[in-house]
Design an enzyme around this catalytic site. Structure first.
Site, PDB file in Angstrom:
ATOM      1  N   ARG A   1      32.697  19.927  53.329  1.00 37.99           N
ATOM      2  CA  ARG A   1      33.371  20.787  52.954  1.00 37.99           C
ATOM      3  C   ARG A   1      32.431  19.655  51.540  1.00 37.99           C
ATOM      4  O   ARG A   1      31.685  20.684  50.412  1.00 37.99           O
ATOM      5  CB  ARG A   1      34.732  20.409  52.465  1.00 37.99           C
ATOM      6  CG  ARG A   1      35.918  20.960  51.127  1.00 37.99           C
ATOM      7  CD  ARG A   1      35.743  19.819  49.943  1.00 37.99           C
ATOM      8  NE  ARG A   1      36.322  18.578  49.851  1.00 37.99           N
ATOM      9  CZ  ARG A   1      36.308  17.762  49.198  1.00 37.99           C
ATOM     10  NH1 ARG A   1      35.208  18.225  48.305  1.00 37.99           N
ATOM     11  NH2 ARG A   1      36.933  16.970  49.652  1.00 37.99           N
ATOM     12  N   ASP A   2      33.123  18.544  51.889  1.00 39.20           N
ATOM     13  CA  ASP A   2      32.764  17.285  50.103  1.00 39.20           C
ATOM     14  C   ASP A   2      30.893  17.596  50.790  1.00 39.20           C
ATOM     15  O   ASP A   2      29.576  17.479  49.835  1.00 39.20           O
ATOM     16  CB  ASP A   2      33.283  16.329  50.788  1.00 39.20           C
ATOM     17  CG  ASP A   2      32.844  15.108  49.590  1.00 39.20           C
ATOM     18  OD1 ASP A   2      31.830  15.725  48.806  1.00 39.20           O
ATOM     19  OD2 ASP A   2      33.835  14.033  49.007  1.00 39.20           O
TER      20      ASP A   2
ATOM     21  N   HIS B   1      33.174   6.590  49.618  1.00 39.18           N
ATOM     22  CA  HIS B   1      31.442   6.576  49.312  1.00 39.18           C
ATOM     23  C   HIS B   1      31.118   6.105  49.420  1.00 39.18           C
ATOM     24  O   HIS B   1      30.987   4.461  48.387  1.00 39.18           O
ATOM     25  CB  HIS B   1      31.262   7.771  47.712  1.00 39.18           C
ATOM     26  CG  HIS B   1      32.636   8.797  48.178  1.00 39.18           C
ATOM     27  ND1 HIS B   1      30.941  10.262  47.782  1.00 39.18           N
ATOM     28  CD2 HIS B   1      33.578   9.919  47.692  1.00 39.18           C
ATOM     29  CE1 HIS B   1      32.134  11.558  48.203  1.00 39.18           C
ATOM     30  NE2 HIS B   1      33.304  11.021  47.617  1.00 39.18           N
TER      31      HIS B   1
ATOM     32  N   HIS C   1      39.457   7.943  51.480  1.00 39.42           N
ATOM     33  CA  HIS C   1      37.744   8.850  51.529  1.00 39.42           C
ATOM     34  C   HIS C   1      36.991   7.705  50.663  1.00 39.42           C
ATOM     35  O   HIS C   1      37.124   7.794  49.794  1.00 39.42           O
ATOM     36  CB  HIS C   1      38.444   9.871  50.350  1.00 39.42           C
ATOM     37  CG  HIS C   1      37.436  11.094  50.273  1.00 39.42           C
ATOM     38  ND1 HIS C   1      37.333  12.368  51.395  1.00 39.42           N
ATOM     39  CD2 HIS C   1      36.472  10.635  49.171  1.00 39.42           C
ATOM     40  CE1 HIS C   1      36.370  12.619  50.816  1.00 39.42           C
ATOM     41  NE2 HIS C   1      35.113  11.909  49.608  1.00 39.42           N
TER      42      HIS C   1
ATOM     43  N   ASN D   1      29.735  10.661  50.878  1.00 34.93           N
ATOM     44  CA  ASN D   1      30.309   9.990  51.896  1.00 34.93           C
ATOM     45  C   ASN D   1      29.763   9.037  52.770  1.00 34.93           C
ATOM     46  O   ASN D   1      28.462   9.209  52.940  1.00 34.93           O
ATOM     47  CB  ASN D   1      31.567  11.223  52.592  1.00 34.93           C
ATOM     48  CG  ASN D   1      31.841  12.092  51.428  1.00 34.93           C
ATOM     49  OD1 ASN D   1      31.285  12.816  51.607  1.00 34.93           O
ATOM     50  ND2 ASN D   1      32.949  11.947  51.440  1.00 34.93           N
TER      51      ASN D   1
ATOM     52  N   CYS E   1      31.247  13.952  44.680  1.00 31.58           N
ATOM     53  CA  CYS E   1      32.317  15.391  43.435  1.00 31.58           C
ATOM     54  C   CYS E   1      30.924  15.465  42.405  1.00 31.58           C
ATOM     55  O   CYS E   1      30.090  15.893  41.401  1.00 31.58           O
ATOM     56  CB  CYS E   1      32.933  14.753  42.831  1.00 31.58           C
ATOM     57  SG  CYS E   1      34.022  14.850  41.985  1.00 31.58           S
TER      58      CYS E   1
END
Length: 316
Positions: free
Chosen positions: A45-46, A239, A237, A279, A270
């Site tokens: 996803r990310d 980065h 979460h 990430n 994002c």
């Protein structure tokens, strides 16, 4: 897909000696760490959402299955968002329907508004992340809603998802700062978290969306949030901006966190953040934890083969 209870790895042990790792390198680490950590893969996803080369659904399914085979027990596989804004996620329904039933694996999908939730539930998703930005500016740029509007929508979404029997992970974006607004008051993060927890969420995810976290910020925010959670697993979460991601991960472990989002190959970021970084890499995180004698249950060699396949496809 199979929804299973998640056990928070809250058993903690003192580890004064660690093979191949000098604990003194981390000045903020007191030496008390979890004996096991769960890495939650968010790359599909990310990681994929920022890629301009369209990744075919069959390849996504193949990689997700391989990641699960490697021992990852929670995978965020897609997001139900506007495909005109995030074209890589346009196949969300098809992807969910293509995934096999997997005992002991949670396939999670991100939803940012009520329409996305209805799409996810209609596709058969059993686990959703409902996430709101603590930054008003970022919220408007990312979702078209103010923070207060997004929070009001999130409350309704959580209620609907729980009534549908869905596992709900609630997220707070920009928890450690925003490139548009600067530092976000920790009291606001705690207020949003308390509201989520009062609705009976299953997991709470705290996101360093802009990569502005530091070990002292991680420690101080978790000191406020951990007493509120009362057994609800807390996820970080992170980065990896300017190499700080793994320092923040270790600071999180020292503060009692046992769940971390990671992205295969360090992909991610994002779309609403200028110069967004990826990430923390799942493979690097697994290697770090192994060298610190912390169990993950992950076959690192298998994950390396997955990373090589997606790198080869993306030509990175």
């Amino acid at each position: 897909m199979c929804l299973v209870p998640v056990t928070s790895p809250d058993k903690r042990v003192n580890k004064p000696q660690m093979e191949n790792m000098d604990i003194k390198a981390f000045g903020y680490l007191a030496g008390e760490l979890p004996d096991r950590v769960q890495l939650i893969e968010v790359g599909p996803r990310d990681g994929f959402q920022q890629e301009t080369k369209m990744i075919p659904t069959p390849l996504k399914v193949k990689l997700i299955k391989a990641i699960a085979d490697a021992g990852v027990r929670q995978i965020q596989v897609t997001s139900f968002v506007n495909p005109s804004r995030v074209p890589q996620m346009a196949d969300a329904e098809l992807l969910i329907k293509s995934l096999p039933e997997r005992p002991n694996v949670i396939f999670n999908a991100l939803v940012l508004n009520s329409r996305g939730l209805m799409r996810a539930l209609g596709a058969g998703v059993k686990s959703v992340e409902i996430s709101v930005s603590a930054s008003d500016t970022h919220s408007i740029k990312n979702t078209g809603m103010s923070r207060d509007q997004a929070l009001s929508d999130a409350r309704r979404m959580i209620e609907s998802a729980k009534k549908s029997g869905c596992h709900v992970r609630a997220g707070i974006q920009c928890a450690f700062g925003c490139v548009y607004e600067g530092q976000i008051p920790q009291s606001l993060i705690a207020e949003i978290a308390s509201g989520y927890l009062a609705q009976g969420i299953d997991m709470l995810a705290i996101a360093d969306t802009t990569g502005m976290a530091s070990p002292p910020l991680v420690a101080s925010l978790l000191e406020k949030l951990s007493p509120l959670c009362a057994g609800v697993p807390l996820i970080l979460h992170l980065h990896d901006k300017k190499g700080m991601g793994f320092h923040n991960m270790v600071a999180g472990m020292a503060a009692g966190v046992g769940h971390f989002d990671t992205g295969l190959g360090g992909l991610g970021g994002c779309p609403a953040i200028p110069d967004a970084v990826g990430n923390i890499d799942t493979i690097q995180a697994a290697h770090l934890l192994r060298r610190m004698n912390i169990e993950t249950g992950i076959d690192i060699s298998a994950l390396e083969r997955c990373a090589e396949e997606i790198r080869s496809f993306l030509k990175k």
